[in-house]
Design an enzyme around this catalytic site. Structure first.
Site, PDB file in Angstrom:
ATOM      1  CG  ASP A 243      -2.436  -1.036   1.617  1.00  0.00           C
ATOM      2  OD1 ASP A 243      -2.583  -1.408   0.387  1.00  0.00           O
ATOM      3  OD2 ASP A 243      -2.550  -1.699   1.981  1.00  0.00           O
ATOM      4  CE1 TYR A 304       3.713  -6.781   4.278  1.00  0.00           C
ATOM      5  CE2 TYR A 304       3.927  -9.130   4.634  1.00  0.00           C
ATOM      6  CZ  TYR A 304       3.182  -8.234   4.073  1.00  0.00           C
ATOM      7  OH  TYR A 304       2.929  -8.396   2.041  1.00  0.00           O
ATOM      8  CE1 TYR A 375      -6.312  -7.261  -0.525  1.00  0.00           C
ATOM      9  CE2 TYR A 375      -7.388  -8.958   0.149  1.00  0.00           C
ATOM     10  CZ  TYR A 375      -6.975  -8.731  -0.654  1.00  0.00           C
ATOM     11  OH  TYR A 375      -7.260  -8.446  -1.815  1.00  0.00           O
TER      12      TYR A 375
END
Length: 410
Positions: A243, A304, A375
């Site tokens: 993003d 992440y 996601y």
């Protein structure tokens, strides 16, 4: 099969030039051009027929047939009182006599391009192709080569000599197609593909196009690469996407840069550095590399780091519950923030490891190792039940992701 007798049969039925006759036997012999092969067959047939004629065989009609396309035989028959007119080739009509002349048009069309490899294509008149198929079928030959192949090879050989560059059917920089009816040459410039990876340091840079919150795009920042090679446009093919507000750290995200219609196919392969982005050195890639990059992005393991704000105080004991999320398959309906996809679509991705630590009792730092395509924001906040299981569900808290970074693409 005796190629001389088969050539005799062919010439009885059709007047054929050296190239078109030799091409019927292209797979017989190596390193011989069709024109040489056809000339050799006519020479041997000439010798054989004259020998038979002198010893009383009735081969006058075979000699006449050969004489239509063979000057020594015409001379011999003329000396014996038999006149035979020269005939044009039944298949090509004479275009193979000087097909190399089209190389001039190719060279002119390639002016201004700095290429490493090329390929020649051709548009052959339909009637020529039809006549060639007719001859091959009538003679029942399995040794023939297509006229298109010969045209491309002969023009390509001369172009290659003049450019000092090789013809390459697998990875040509350009394809020059010659129309043998009009002489027109059309050049298709294949894109230049360059493998790289990028590190994104900004939370206001989007990958492919401007979106809300983005000041610029990665493609804008790396447009210098297009300028290096004189291309008309640049496209970035990346192994997944982050993003606009997500940084891409670690060793970077693998990507392939596509430069469309470059004027130069060699140039500066160094990377670049900007305040928002670091681009690794470039190296040549192929279209298959692009396909593999896209396919692997769905299975690559990614790591992440996230900062999340909890609506209630958390304890170290609460973090023990995160172990329940390791090794689970997460089912996600399309997040509400993504409007371009069907809201009913479901995605299943594996989560391998989840580790958390408390910065304060309401600020949680998370490290998530998972399958590509998860996601992650929604895995953390649950997206109001659209993602399950989730970190928020495991902790029994409402979580708001305030920072997200990709640390590694394994």
């Amino acid at each position: 099969m005796d190629p001389v007798e088969k050539a005799r049969e062919a010439l009885r039925a059709y007047p054929l030039c050296d190239s078109c006759l030799g091409r019927l036997f292209a797979s017989m012999g190596h390193g011989i051009e069709n024109k040489e092969r056809g000339r050799a067959l006519k020479t041997v047939l000439h010798m054989r027929l004259i020998y038979e004629y002198r010893y009383g065989s009735d081969v006058v009609e075979d000699l006449r047939a050969l004489a239509r396309v063979h000057q020594p035989t015409r001379r011999y028959l003329r000396a014996n009182g038999i006149a035979v007119e020269e005939a044009s080739c039944y298949i090509c009509g004479g275009i193979m006599e000087d097909v190399e002349k089209y190389s001039e048009g190719v060279m002119k069309a390639l002016e201004g391009l700095e290429i490493n490899t090329f390929q020649i294509g051709s548009n052959i008149p339909k009637e020529v192709l039809d006549r060639e198929r007719e001859v091959i079928a009538r003679l029942g030959l399995e040794t023939a080569e297509s006229i298109k192949h010969e045209v491309n090879r002969r023009i390509g050989r001369l172009v290659g000599e003049r450019l000092g560059k090789p013809a390459d059917k697998e990875r040509p920089d350009v394809v020059a197609t010659v129309d043998l009816t009009t002489g027109e040459v059309k050049v298709v410039q294949n894109p230049l593909l360059l493998y790289t990876s990028y590190i994104k340091l900004s939370r206001s840079v989007s990958q492919g196009k401007l979106v809300p919150g983005a000041r610029k795009t990665i493609e804008e920042i790396i447009d210098h690469v297009r300028e290096r090679f004189g291309g008309t446009a640049l496209v970035l093919h990346a192994a997944g996407r982050e993003d606009v507000d997500v940084r891409m750290l670690g060793n970077g995200r693998p990507a392939i840069i596509e430069v469309k219609k470059p004027r130069r196919y060699s140039g500066d392969l160094s990377g670049l550095r900007a305040a928002e982005l670091i681009l690794a050195p470039l190296k040549p890639a192929t279209r298959n590399d692009v396909r593999e990059l896209k396919a692997k992005s769905k299975t690559n393991i990614k790591v992440y780091r996230a900062l999340a704000l909890s609506d209630k105080p958390l304890t170290a004991g609460d973090l023990e519950k995160l172990k329940e999320l390791e090794g689970v398959v997460v089912v996600q309906r399309t997040p509400r923030r993504i409007k371009r996809l069907s809201p009913r679509a479901k995605r299943r991705r594996m989560v391998y490891n989840v580790v958390g630590r408390l910065i304060t009792n309401r600020v949680l730092e998370l490290f998530v190792r998972c399958q590509g395509g998860l996601y992650v924001k929604e895995f953390i906040n649950g997206d109001e039940g659209r993602t399950t299981p989730s970190v928020a569900e495991a902790l029994g808290a409402k979580l708001d992701v305030v920072e997200l970074d990709v640390l590694e693409v394994e």
